[in-house]
Design an enzyme around this catalytic site. Structure first.
Site, mmCIF file in Angstrom:
data_model
loop_
_atom_site.group_PDB
_atom_site.id
_atom_site.type_symbol
_atom_site.label_atom_id
_atom_site.label_comp_id
_atom_site.label_asym_id
_atom_site.label_seq_id
_atom_site.Cartn_x
_atom_site.Cartn_y
_atom_site.Cartn_z
ATOM 1 N N LYS A 76 4.634 -57.215 -65.051
ATOM 2 C CA LYS A 76 5.013 -58.458 -64.349
ATOM 3 C C LYS A 76 6.519 -58.487 -64.073
ATOM 4 O O LYS A 76 6.950 -58.931 -63.019
ATOM 5 C CB LYS A 76 4.630 -59.695 -65.176
ATOM 6 C CG LYS A 76 3.142 -59.933 -65.259
ATOM 7 C CD LYS A 76 2.611 -60.531 -63.959
ATOM 8 C CE LYS A 76 1.166 -60.910 -64.083
ATOM 9 N NZ LYS A 76 0.240 -60.366 -63.158
ATOM 10 N N LYS B 28 -5.566 -50.901 -60.361
ATOM 11 C CA LYS B 28 -6.791 -51.690 -60.486
ATOM 12 C C LYS B 28 -6.899 -52.756 -59.392
ATOM 13 O O LYS B 28 -5.907 -53.112 -58.769
ATOM 14 C CB LYS B 28 -6.800 -52.360 -61.861
ATOM 15 C CG LYS B 28 -5.694 -53.380 -62.057
ATOM 16 C CD LYS B 28 -5.954 -54.276 -63.253
ATOM 17 C CE LYS B 28 -4.948 -55.414 -63.294
ATOM 18 N NZ LYS B 28 -5.265 -56.510 -64.138
ATOM 19 N N LYS C 208 -5.699 -59.768 -58.137
ATOM 20 C CA LYS C 208 -5.340 -60.811 -57.165
ATOM 21 C C LYS C 208 -3.903 -60.659 -56.708
ATOM 22 O O LYS C 208 -3.560 -61.033 -55.606
ATOM 23 C CB LYS C 208 -5.480 -62.187 -57.809
ATOM 24 C CG LYS C 208 -6.909 -62.587 -58.034
ATOM 25 C CD LYS C 208 -6.980 -63.796 -58.967
ATOM 26 C CE LYS C 208 -8.185 -63.681 -59.857
ATOM 27 N NZ LYS C 208 -8.081 -64.403 -61.111
#
Ligand code: AMP
Length: 331
Positions: A111, A194, A197
């Site tokens: 992140k 992967k 969203k």
């Protein structure tokens, strides 16, 4: 009966990663375990949604849980924000969660890389909130995809640390669970990691995507110019498409295209067409129910209210015990 907890962040519509990594297990587990499935709307705040987006996204997840076959009479379905006890437990656990271990979490590092301008404290303590979600019901099984393995390890660490600190044997150890022999990782369509969203619209196939959209996305999926030698190792982008086929298509179909690849006869156009059609078939029952359930606001209200009551009852019990262990006493 063992207790099961799992949730999905309400940051958008659900995709095939959520479906195969988590929800399919939810649907099966509800018949065998005492299940709590929540919508992680507190977690979604790390990305600063607008009030309208927040509500819309919660609705997506609630509707899609129901459309996928989670039965609110069997499993408790609730919004995380309807159970504020979770936040109190999160606070207690935060007192024994250390900066070093939180900074080492792979998802935190990812992140920080992905959103360097929004590295907030909520992001850092994300695994603590997740541990609180699980420990609040004293769950032992957590149906999740492969990407959550490290968070489960942290939940065990925080639960054990609490037990040791107060010299109790209260929180059991939660483990990641999947009915398949391994935890699932559903790849995306962008040829890299992967399905997710936050990896861009084109990377994920959503349960609510129409057949036309699914075809378009799959036909545009990253591939290459084709194999040049028999039985060569597949590059990541191609392996990802084969992994997706393994999930949604029959074994015969998979073998057929695998052989064509190995003999350098594969035509990616045909391969992708087949993959798209099988994705459309696999998601059809869910897609059809999404429309129907989304328009039934009364039903959604009932499900959320009923679930909130059941979840709070379980959470309150835990909190009462936890406050006592810590030493909070009434005067
Ligand atoms: P998230 O969307 O990150 O809140 O994840 C919700 C659930 O879906 C978790 O159990 C994840 O492990 C699972 N999940 C999300 N993306 C994938 C993926 N690409 N493959 C497998 N499981 C996934």
């Amino acid at each position: 009966m063992e207790t099961v907890v799992s949730g999905i962040r309400s940051t958008g519509k659900l995709h095939l990663g959520n479906y195969y990594g988590a929800i399919q297990n939810f649907v099966k587990m509800q018949h065998e375990y005492h299940c709590f499935f929540f919508i992680a709307d507190y977690h979604s705040l790390t990305t600063h949604p607008t009030p309208q987006n927040l509500h819309e996204n919660v609705k997506h997840v609630l509707v899609e849980y129901l459309a996928a076959g989670i039965d609110p009479e069997k499993a408790t379905i609730y919004l995380q924000s309807d159970v504020p006890e979770v936040i109190e437990l999160y606070l207690f656990l935060n007192m024994n969660a250390y900066l070093g271990e939180l900074e080492r979490s792979t998802s935190f590092k990812d992140k920080v890389r992905a959103q360097p301008n929004n590295v907030n404290a909520g992001l850092l303590t994300y695994p603590v909130l997740m541990a609180a979600d699980i420990l609040i019901h004293r769950a032992t099984k957590v149906p999740v995809g492969k990407d959550q393995e490290q968070h489960l390890e942290m939940a065990r660490t925080f639960g054990n640390r609490f037990n040791r600190m107060y010299n109790v044997d209260y929180f059991p150890e939660p483990y990641a669970f999947s009915f398949s022999d391994k935890l699932v990782k559903v790849p995306g369509l962008d040829g890299k990691g992967k399905m997710g969203k936050s990896e861009g619209e084109a990377n994920a196939v959503y349960l609510s995507d129409t057949p036309e959209i699914i075809r378009k996305k799959v036909m545009r999926a990253v591939s290459d110019s084709g194999p040049t030698e028999p039985n060569q190792q597949k590059p990541e982008a191609i392996q990802n498409l084969f992994d997706l086929m393994k999930i949604v298509s029959s074994e015969d179909t998979y073998q057929h295209f695998d052989q064509l690849y190995n003999s350098c006869q594969i035509r990616y156009g045909d391969f992708k067409k087949q993959l798209a059609e099988d994705m459309i078939i696999a998601t059809q029952p869910v897609r059809e129910r999404i429309q129907e359930i989304a328009s039934d606001t009364n039903y959604l209200h009932k499900v959320a209210t009923f679930g909130a009551e059941k979840a709070r009852e379980s959470a309150r019990k835990t909190l009462t015990a936890v406050r006592e262990f810590i030493g909070f006493k009434r005067f």
